[in-house]
Write an enzyme that holds these catalytic residues in place. Structure first.
Site, short mmCIF file in Angstrom:
data_model
loop_
_atom_site.label_atom_id
_atom_site.label_comp_id
_atom_site.label_asym_id
_atom_site.label_seq_id
_atom_site.Cartn_x
_atom_site.Cartn_y
_atom_site.Cartn_z
N TYR A 2 128.52 102.10 60.28
CA TYR A 2 127.63 100.95 60.80
C TYR A 2 126.70 100.64 59.26
O TYR A 2 125.97 99.70 59.57
CB TYR A 2 126.77 100.96 61.82
CG TYR A 2 127.30 100.97 62.69
CD1 TYR A 2 127.62 99.69 63.52
CD2 TYR A 2 127.65 101.91 63.54
CE1 TYR A 2 128.42 99.39 65.29
CE2 TYR A 2 127.94 102.30 64.81
CZ TYR A 2 128.59 100.69 65.74
OH TYR A 2 129.95 100.93 66.76
N HIS A 79 128.11 91.51 65.29
CA HIS A 79 128.89 92.77 65.26
C HIS A 79 128.29 92.81 63.43
O HIS A 79 129.86 92.57 63.31
CB HIS A 79 130.09 92.96 65.89
CG HIS A 79 129.87 92.67 67.45
ND1 HIS A 79 129.05 93.49 67.94
CD2 HIS A 79 130.44 91.47 68.18
CE1 HIS A 79 129.35 92.77 69.59
NE2 HIS A 79 129.81 91.83 69.49
#
Length: 136
Positions: A2, A79
């Site tokens: 991430y 996302h």
């Protein structure tokens, strides 16, 4: 997976783009499905569009999907990771079919891309309204 960018930094960058385009933006984060559903429903009549990262709820939440479908606003699903390159159970989005589009795998810049996309959608809606008024 991430990255290291903090959510505050992402919000700051999105706010800059919003300010440059005379658009108000509100940020909301919750790990609770019901709170997310409530917030989506609150957007009806109060917002012109939604940018959402439903995280793991992407793959499980019929409630979030139904809330998005019910408000009828343009929604961009974001996302940070590319869900289509992850585990098989993460590759299916219950949310995507009720959104204007999905941005995946570009890391935090995906939120910036979503801002550009939602602003473009707003312009298209404005142009359609103007054309309809002119035709009347």
């Amino acid at each position: 997976m991430y990255g290291v960018m903090k959510m505050e930094d992402i919000h700051s960058q999105m706010k800059i783009v919003a300010d440059q385009n005379d658009v108000e933006i509100e940020f909301f984060q919750s790990n609770l499905e019901g709170e997310l559903v409530d917030k989506i429903q609150e957007c009806l009549g109060d917002a012109d569009g939604i940018i959402i990262n439903p995280a793991a709820y992407t793959h499980t939440s019929i409630a979030i999907r139904d809330a998005i479908a019910a408000v009828g606003l343009p929604v961009i699903e974001v996302h940070i990771s590319n869900i289509h390159r992850r585990e098989e159970f993460r590759q299916k989005s219950l949310i995507a079919p009720v959104t204007a589009g999905q941005i995946v795998g570009f890391g935090p810049v995906g939120y910036h891309l979503a801002m550009i996309a939602i602003l473009q959608i707003f312009e298209q809606i404005k142009a359609l309204r103007a054309a309809r008024e002119k035709a009347e």
